[in-house]
Design an enzyme around this catalytic site. Structure first.
Site, PDB file in Angstrom:
ATOM      1  N   MET A 232     -38.611  44.495 -82.471  1.00 58.25           N
ATOM      2  CA  MET A 232     -37.701  44.275 -83.510  1.00 58.25           C
ATOM      3  C   MET A 232     -38.354  43.856 -84.937  1.00 58.25           C
ATOM      4  O   MET A 232     -39.379  43.286 -84.873  1.00 58.25           O
ATOM      5  CB  MET A 232     -36.758  43.104 -83.205  1.00 58.25           C
ATOM      6  CG  MET A 232     -35.782  43.667 -81.911  1.00 58.25           C
ATOM      7  SD  MET A 232     -34.486  42.292 -81.419  1.00 58.25           S
ATOM      8  CE  MET A 232     -33.835  42.886 -80.127  1.00 58.25           C
TER       9      MET A 232
ATOM     10  N   GLY B 164     -43.585  34.541 -84.952  1.00 53.52           N
ATOM     11  CA  GLY B 164     -43.569  35.405 -83.852  1.00 53.52           C
ATOM     12  C   GLY B 164     -44.589  36.084 -83.603  1.00 53.52           C
ATOM     13  O   GLY B 164     -45.719  36.261 -84.318  1.00 53.52           O
TER      14      GLY B 164
ATOM     15  N   HIS C 101     -36.012  37.036 -84.902  1.00 57.63           N
ATOM     16  CA  HIS C 101     -35.916  35.751 -85.737  1.00 57.63           C
ATOM     17  C   HIS C 101     -34.782  34.741 -84.804  1.00 57.63           C
ATOM     18  O   HIS C 101     -35.371  33.619 -84.674  1.00 57.63           O
ATOM     19  CB  HIS C 101     -35.227  36.047 -86.899  1.00 57.63           C
ATOM     20  CG  HIS C 101     -35.933  36.979 -88.054  1.00 57.63           C
ATOM     21  ND1 HIS C 101     -35.553  38.323 -88.049  1.00 57.63           N
ATOM     22  CD2 HIS C 101     -37.047  36.979 -88.689  1.00 57.63           C
ATOM     23  CE1 HIS C 101     -36.164  38.765 -89.198  1.00 57.63           C
ATOM     24  NE2 HIS C 101     -37.115  37.994 -89.329  1.00 57.63           N
TER      25      HIS C 101
ATOM     26  N   SER D 292     -37.412  43.979 -89.191  1.00 57.55           N
ATOM     27  CA  SER D 292     -36.261  44.170 -90.272  1.00 57.55           C
ATOM     28  C   SER D 292     -36.716  45.394 -91.001  1.00 57.55           C
ATOM     29  O   SER D 292     -35.890  46.142 -91.565  1.00 57.55           O
ATOM     30  CB  SER D 292     -36.562  42.861 -91.497  1.00 57.55           C
ATOM     31  OG  SER D 292     -36.511  41.781 -90.927  1.00 57.55           O
TER      32      SER D 292
HETATM   33  P1  AMP Z   1     -40.562  38.344 -91.035  1.00 54.74           P
HETATM   34  O1  AMP Z   1     -39.012  37.851 -91.387  1.00 54.74           O
HETATM   35  O2  AMP Z   1     -40.640  39.626 -90.800  1.00 54.74           O
HETATM   36  O3  AMP Z   1     -41.407  37.828 -92.132  1.00 54.74           O
HETATM   37  O4  AMP Z   1     -40.459  37.433 -89.899  1.00 54.74           O
HETATM   38  C1  AMP Z   1     -40.344  35.975 -89.657  1.00 54.74           C
HETATM   39  C2  AMP Z   1     -40.792  35.481 -88.535  1.00 54.74           C
HETATM   40  O5  AMP Z   1     -40.082  36.091 -87.360  1.00 54.74           O
HETATM   41  C3  AMP Z   1     -42.257  35.822 -88.380  1.00 54.74           C
HETATM   42  O6  AMP Z   1     -42.994  34.829 -87.866  1.00 54.74           O
HETATM   43  C4  AMP Z   1     -42.311  36.959 -87.264  1.00 54.74           C
HETATM   44  O7  AMP Z   1     -43.266  37.000 -86.437  1.00 54.74           O
HETATM   45  C5  AMP Z   1     -40.976  36.753 -86.583  1.00 54.74           C
HETATM   46  N1  AMP Z   1     -40.682  37.797 -85.865  1.00 54.74           N
HETATM   47  C6  AMP Z   1     -40.387  39.111 -86.498  1.00 54.74           C
HETATM   48  N2  AMP Z   1     -39.949  40.028 -85.626  1.00 54.74           N
HETATM   49  C7  AMP Z   1     -40.187  39.518 -84.503  1.00 54.74           C
HETATM   50  C8  AMP Z   1     -39.921  39.884 -83.271  1.00 54.74           C
HETATM   51  N3  AMP Z   1     -39.312  41.155 -82.786  1.00 54.74           N
HETATM   52  N4  AMP Z   1     -39.984  39.013 -82.090  1.00 54.74           N
HETATM   53  C9  AMP Z   1     -40.399  37.748 -82.286  1.00 54.74           C
HETATM   54  N5  AMP Z   1     -40.648  37.236 -83.520  1.00 54.74           N
HETATM   55  C10 AMP Z   1     -40.440  38.001 -84.450  1.00 54.74           C
END
Ligand code: AMP
Length: 282
Positions: free
Chosen positions: A184, A147, A37, A186
């Site tokens: 990575m 991401g 993130h 959550s």
């Molecule tokens: P999330 O909180 O999991 O919904 O992710 C929020 C944003 O962070 C989304 O655009 C994900 O693709 C991005 N994201 C999550 N994990 C990663 C990672 N390891 N590397 C890059 N972007 C990420």
């Protein structure tokens, strides 16, 4: 860094900033931030005057049997990570703020939503498209940062923006990984110590298939076989899908053309934890 929780305050803030000619960058997240993130926030910082990070665990994108209620949350830690990465505004609306009583809209995107995640989580991308559209209207970004980790999600969001002519640019940022290759996420905190060790097999299987493609293999079957065989060297792991598809359309030909970009897509379950990952080979 400012904290905004009200949808109308968020929209008023951003409309005023736009009138002053500020370039807005938005980073939508579900919180429990990690360096993946933070990399998005840093990219947004480099390309915007005002960076808005949104934290919203979106009930619409979870099925009833999924992990909505136990999804990890840590506001203090998120605040510090977002601030260090260069965020200006943390927008954390409540579910009532996003979906007030009487909310009845659903955005459903055909085509790219259907395969892979769409098969295993049939209502997921409707929830994603609906919340992302609303977050775009509330934060009015010039650019929104996503991401590559969620490859199919990026395709769905790009389709949403194109189909509805939403005036912004989607920037896709590279997947950030732990030292041993695990992407990575959550959700990695759910992994037991033993499953955490096993989880490195996802990255190994993506690399094995990448090597095969780079040696000239274009048959989808053989590429998918090496993905699956590598994954299944780890016992206790269940494959939802391990697939090779056209990187631009997600179509799955029997044989890929020599110049066709290929995306390798994985979703596996280790214990109660579902992990996804991908790798593009061009
Ligand atoms: P999330 O909180 O999991 O919904 O992710 C929020 C944003 O962070 C989304 O655009 C994900 O693709 C991005 N994201 C999550 N994990 C990663 C990672 N390891 N590397 C890059 N972007 C990420």
């Amino acid at each position: 860094m400012q904290h905004i929780q009200s949808a109308s305050v968020m929209q008023t803030f951003v409309l005023a900033a736009r009138r002053e000619g500020k370039r807005i960058g938005a980073v939508p997240t579900m919180g429990y931030l990690h360096d993946g993130h933070a990399s998005l926030v840093r990219m947004a910082r480099a390309e915007s005057d005002i960076v808005i990070t949104t934290i919203f665990v979106n009930p619409l994108q979870f099925a009833p049997n999924e992990d909505f209620t136990r999804y990890p949350r840590d506001f203090e830690r998120d605040w510090s990570i977002a601030e260090k990465a260069g965020c200006d505004v943390l927008f954390t609306p409540s579910p009532e703020e996003m979906y007030p009583q009487g909310f009845q809209t659903n955005i459903s995107i055909g085509g790219v939503s259907a395969p892979f995640e769409g098969v295993f989580r049939p209502t997921h991308f409707d929830g994603v498209a609906t919340v992302v559209a609303k977050l775009f209207l509330l934060t009015q970004p010039d650019k929104a940062f996503f991401g590559q980790k969620d490859y199919q999600q990026c395709m769905v969001v790009k389709k949403l923006v194109r189909d509805l002519a939403i005036p912004l640019e989607i920037v896709v940022c590279p997947t950030q990984r732990e030292n041993d290759g695990l992407a990575m996420s959550s959700r990695n905190v759910y992994l037991s110590a033993e499953d955490r060790i096993k989880s490195t097999i996802l990255w190994k299987s993506l690399q094995a298939a990448q090597n095969l493609i780079q040696q000239g293999e274009r048959h989808r079957d053989r590429i998918e076989t090496i993905l699956k065989e590598t994954l299944l060297t780890m016992n206790g792991l269940t494959i939802d899908y391990a697939a090779a598809a056209d990187a631009d359309t997600l179509e799955q030909p029997t044989e890929f053309a020599p110049t066709q970009g290929i995306v390798l897509l994985l979703a596996v379950r280790l214990g109660a934890t579902r992990l996804i990952d991908n790798l593009v080979v061009r």
